[in-house]
Scaffold this motif. Structure first.
Motif, short mmCIF file in Angstrom:
data_model
loop_
_atom_site.label_atom_id
_atom_site.label_comp_id
_atom_site.label_asym_id
_atom_site.label_seq_id
_atom_site.Cartn_x
_atom_site.Cartn_y
_atom_site.Cartn_z
N PHE A 165 -44.13 104.16 88.11
CA PHE A 165 -44.18 102.76 87.70
C PHE A 165 -45.54 102.17 88.04
CE2 PHE A 165 -43.49 98.20 88.19
CZ PHE A 165 -42.82 97.91 87.01
N THR A 166 -46.25 101.70 87.01
CA THR A 166 -47.52 101.02 87.21
C THR A 166 -47.26 99.53 87.27
OG1 THR A 166 -48.59 102.74 85.90
CG2 THR A 166 -49.86 100.74 86.32
N PRO A 167 -47.76 98.83 88.28
CA PRO A 167 -47.48 97.39 88.41
C PRO A 167 -47.85 96.61 87.15
CG PRO A 167 -48.55 98.22 90.39
CD PRO A 167 -48.59 99.35 89.39
N PRO A 168 -47.02 95.64 86.77
CA PRO A 168 -47.24 94.89 85.52
C PRO A 168 -48.63 94.28 85.40
CG PRO A 168 -45.08 94.38 86.42
CD PRO A 168 -45.77 95.23 87.44
N SER A 169 -49.22 93.79 86.50
CA SER A 169 -50.54 93.18 86.41
C SER A 169 -51.58 94.17 85.89
CB SER A 169 -50.98 92.65 87.78
OG SER A 169 -50.53 91.32 87.97
N LEU A 170 -51.52 95.42 86.35
CA LEU A 170 -52.49 96.41 85.91
C LEU A 170 -52.22 96.84 84.47
CD1 LEU A 170 -52.97 98.63 89.10
CD2 LEU A 170 -54.25 96.62 88.36
N VAL A 171 -50.95 96.98 84.12
CA VAL A 171 -50.61 97.32 82.72
C VAL A 171 -51.07 96.20 81.79
CG1 VAL A 171 -48.75 97.87 81.11
CG2 VAL A 171 -48.61 98.67 83.47
N ASN A 172 -50.80 94.95 82.18
CA ASN A 172 -51.21 93.82 81.34
C ASN A 172 -52.73 93.74 81.20
OD1 ASN A 172 -48.65 92.86 80.74
ND2 ASN A 172 -48.52 91.65 82.60
N LEU A 173 -53.45 94.03 82.29
CA LEU A 173 -54.91 94.03 82.22
C LEU A 173 -55.39 95.05 81.19
CD1 LEU A 173 -57.50 92.86 83.74
CD2 LEU A 173 -57.53 95.05 84.92
N ILE A 174 -54.85 96.25 81.24
CA ILE A 174 -55.24 97.30 80.30
C ILE A 174 -54.91 96.90 78.87
CG2 ILE A 174 -54.72 99.66 79.55
CD1 ILE A 174 -54.45 100.39 82.54
N VAL A 175 -53.68 96.44 78.65
CA VAL A 175 -53.26 96.07 77.30
C VAL A 175 -54.08 94.90 76.77
CG1 VAL A 175 -51.34 95.14 75.94
CG2 VAL A 175 -50.93 97.01 77.53
N TYR A 212 -47.01 99.12 94.82
CA TYR A 212 -45.92 98.66 95.66
C TYR A 212 -45.71 99.50 96.91
CZ TYR A 212 -44.93 95.80 91.62
OH TYR A 212 -45.05 94.91 90.59
N THR A 213 -46.07 100.77 96.85
CA THR A 213 -45.79 101.63 98.01
C THR A 213 -47.05 102.26 98.57
OG1 THR A 213 -45.32 103.49 96.52
CG2 THR A 213 -43.45 102.16 97.25
N ARG A 214 -48.20 101.77 98.18
CA ARG A 214 -49.46 102.23 98.75
C ARG A 214 -50.46 101.10 98.65
NH1 ARG A 214 -50.95 106.68 94.02
NH2 ARG A 214 -50.78 105.26 92.28
N SER A 215 -51.35 101.00 99.60
CA SER A 215 -52.20 99.81 99.69
C SER A 215 -53.63 100.04 99.22
CB SER A 215 -52.24 99.30 101.15
OG SER A 215 -52.83 100.28 101.99
N LEU A 216 -53.92 101.25 98.76
CA LEU A 216 -55.31 101.58 98.42
C LEU A 216 -55.83 100.75 97.25
CD1 LEU A 216 -55.47 104.98 96.51
CD2 LEU A 216 -53.47 103.52 96.59
N PRO A 217 -57.14 100.44 97.25
CA PRO A 217 -57.75 99.77 96.10
C PRO A 217 -57.94 100.77 94.97
CG PRO A 217 -59.43 100.28 97.71
CD PRO A 217 -58.11 100.69 98.32
N CYS A 218 -58.31 100.30 93.80
CA CYS A 218 -58.53 101.20 92.66
C CYS A 218 -59.51 100.55 91.70
CB CYS A 218 -57.21 101.52 91.95
SG CYS A 218 -56.45 100.06 91.17
N HIS A 219 -59.89 101.26 90.66
CA HIS A 219 -60.70 100.71 89.59
C HIS A 219 -59.96 100.93 88.27
CE1 HIS A 219 -63.92 100.95 92.62
NE2 HIS A 219 -64.56 100.07 91.89
N VAL A 220 -60.17 100.03 87.34
CA VAL A 220 -59.65 100.22 85.98
C VAL A 220 -60.86 100.39 85.07
CG1 VAL A 220 -58.20 99.32 84.15
CG2 VAL A 220 -57.67 98.75 86.53
N TRP A 221 -60.90 101.52 84.37
CA TRP A 221 -62.01 101.87 83.48
C TRP A 221 -61.61 101.62 82.03
CZ3 TRP A 221 -65.95 106.06 84.72
CH2 TRP A 221 -66.06 106.30 86.09
N PHE A 222 -62.62 101.33 81.21
CA PHE A 222 -62.39 101.13 79.79
C PHE A 222 -63.45 101.86 78.97
CE2 PHE A 222 -60.46 97.59 81.97
CZ PHE A 222 -59.20 97.52 81.39
N PHE A 223 -62.99 102.68 78.01
CA PHE A 223 -63.86 103.34 77.04
C PHE A 223 -63.67 102.65 75.69
CE2 PHE A 223 -63.20 107.68 79.35
CZ PHE A 223 -64.12 107.31 80.32
N ASN A 224 -64.72 102.64 74.89
CA ASN A 224 -64.64 102.07 73.55
C ASN A 224 -65.63 102.80 72.67
OD1 ASN A 224 -64.47 100.60 71.22
ND2 ASN A 224 -64.99 98.62 72.13
N LYS A 225 -65.13 103.68 71.79
CA LYS A 225 -66.02 104.42 70.89
C LYS A 225 -66.48 103.56 69.73
CE LYS A 225 -64.73 109.19 71.93
NZ LYS A 225 -64.34 110.50 71.38
N GLY A 226 -65.89 102.36 69.61
CA GLY A 226 -66.30 101.46 68.54
C GLY A 226 -67.16 100.31 69.04
#
Length: 534
Positions: free
Chosen positions: A181-191, A376-390
């Motif tokens: 389960f990916t937290p909704p905030s991160l899924v929404n950011l990606i979408v 929810y079960t781990r406190s580590l930070p992360c990065h969200v990457w985005f690629f765009n070939k267009g």
């Protein structure tokens, strides 16, 4: 049913169901799948009953008999519902007499649905005999209240996602909740950033399918189109339990798609290289047991820059395998968004060389640094990457860096997320960069942005500008200067706010006094301990 009512219902149902589990011998992991199976049954009948009216209206009349033919599975599929046999209906189970074996009846209901829908074969839970009879009947009643029976639309999809989130917070069924389960905030950011509104959507580490669900919401809310006429979803998932969750999740939301249980490191089961309009994922971080000598890796067309091998010929980390997969799956205008370990933006050796080649393609569009406690079960930070070939030609040698480590709303002492204003504001920054339009309307209504306090605070002139400590458009020259690091903090700088009204001198004097007192007490305590004769 409005948003507030739905949230109240979610909480009420979870509290009731979790109280039942707390008073049983079952662990959260043992309880999860059967509970979600009941949500599926309840939802399936609700959608079936809604569709029944529409289906019966459209049934043709046989000219010889003058009667309408019987409705079939195809008729209900056209109405966005599953065909439910009588003994698979939730009402049948809820009304079962006390002397009847309810566990056996629910197991049979699951078998009847699987018989009609081969994609669900072997997926639905059929272990209800492990439940205490009273617990099971009480649980069935939880989802048979009038408010639940009368729920329309995607309410049950919301409930299913809410339950997944709560089980994730309990760490149920996985070593770490983030595995399914990916937290909704991160899924929404990606979408919100990649805007998956058409074509082929792929998640090669799909967990419970949350990326697909949020994509469906995006299509319905922003494009106002039918999901299955607009997108096709393909998922790959290593773990059997997660595969079952994902297939149930798609069924709950009425999303047609193909989920395959496989290991993405050694297989490419959907054969989607170069074919995807959108890729999104939250892959497992820092996987250290990938077999570098596996023949599939040597011939894998998803690895144009090679495997990140160590001097010993092994793969110590799978992060840069994933990143190449995501890039290779995209077609000539495709976009990707994915969660990645923070260490990946600065990783050295073979990983650095691959990162350099990815940057040189001009397809890295944005990197967002995320604070602790979003999982929810781990406190580590992360990065969200985005690629765009267009990417537009003028942006090919630029990357948008966003340091959002100070952008969060505190949900509890251990959980953070984005507020609506923050998520909308971050999306506006992304849209402004992509469109080369400095105004911060980027895909959002002017009225909503005018009411966005977060945006007004950071961008008082209502147009994009590099903001110290938050965002910067980095050129390829700056990235080369930073030795191809993609850590946003290196580019945006650090904004230091000094409170000029705070009396620092007095406070430091107080701290020194407190420290002296503590030292005196510590010395006294030490003397007492040393005076004790053994």
């Amino acid at each position: 049913m409005n948003q507030t009512t739905i949230k109240q219902l979610e909480t009420e149902l979870w509290d009731a169901a979790d109280d039942l589990r707390a008073n049983s011998k079952l662990t959260a992991a043992e309880y999860k799948d059967p509970l979600l199976g009941l949500v599926l049954l309840r939802f399936a009948q609700n959608r079936f009953e809604d569709a029944k009216i529409e289906v019966e209206k459209k049934l043709p009349i046989n000219p010889r008999t003058g009667k309408k033919r019987e409705a079939n599975k195809g008729d209900y599929a056209g109405a966005g519902a599953m065909y439910i046999a009588e003994k698979a209906k939730y009402d049948y189970l809820a009304d079962l007499p006390e002397e009847e074996n309810i566990a056996e009846a629910i197991n049979n209901a699951m078998k009847l649905i699987e018989a009609e829908y081969p994609d669900l074969e072997g997926i639905l839970p059929k272990s209800y005999q492990e439940f205490d009879d009273k617990l099971l009947r009480d649980l069935v009643r939880v989802f048979n209240k009038d408010a639940v029976k009368n729920a329309k639309g995607d309410v049950f999809g919301r409930i299913y996602e809410f339950f997944l989130m709560k089980f994730s917070m309990q760490g149920a069924g996985a070593q770490e909740g983030g595995e399914f389960f990916t937290p909704p905030s991160l899924v929404n950011l990606i979408v919100n950033f990649i805007q998956p509104n058409h074509g082929i959507i792929h998640d090669p580490a799909c967990g419970s399918g949350g990326m697909f669900v949020q994509t469906a919401h995006f299509v319905e809310n922003h494009e106002h189109k039918k999901v299955n006429e607009t997108i096709r979803v393909y998922g790959t998932e290593l773990k059997s339990n997660n595969t079952r969750l994902a297939k149930m999740n798609l069924a709950i939301h009425g999303i047609e798609g193909k989920i395959i249980e496989a290991n993405s490191f050694y297989t490419n089961p959907h054969n989607l290289t170069g074919k995807c309009d959108f890729v999104m994922a939250n892959p497992p971080f820092n996987v250290d047991k990938v077999d570098g000598k596996n023949k599939f890796l040597a011939d894998d067309d998803r690895l144009p820059f090679g495997a990140p091998l160590t001097g010993k010929g092994t793969i110590s980390n799978g992060n840069y395998l994933w990143m190449q997969y995501f890039h290779s799956y995209l077609n000539e205008t495709g976009r990707a968004g994915f969660v990645m370990a923070s260490s990946a933006t600065d990783a050295g050796n073979a990983e650095k060389l691959i990162r350099q080649k990815l940057i040189e393609t001009g397809d890295v569009e944005c990197v967002v640094a995320i604070s602790n406690n979003f999982f929810y079960t781990r406190s580590l930070p992360c990065h969200v990457w985005f690629f765009n070939k267009g990417k537009k030609k003028e942006n090919k040698d630029k990357v948008l860096m966003i340091d959002a480590r100070n952008v969060y709303r505190k949900v509890s002492t251990t959980i953070n997320d984005f507020s609506d204003d923050q998520l909308e504001g971050l999306t506006a920054i992304m849209n402004s960069f992509r469109s080369n339009d400095l105004s911060l309307r980027g895909g959002t209504t002017k009225q909503s942005l005018e009411n966005n306090e977060w945006l007004k605070t950071h961008f008082p002139e209502n147009k994009y500008q590099d903001v110290e400590g938050l965002c910067k458009i980095a050129s390829i020259e700056e990235i080369v200067e930073q030795d191809y690091s993609l850590t946003p903090g290196r580019y945006v700088g650090v904004k230091i706010n000094i409170d000029m009204d705070f009396d620092y001198k007095t406070r430091m004097t107080e701290i020194h006094t407190e420290l002296a007192q503590l030292n005196t007490e510590a010395n006294s305590l030490m003397e007492q301990i040393q005076s004790v004769k053994l």
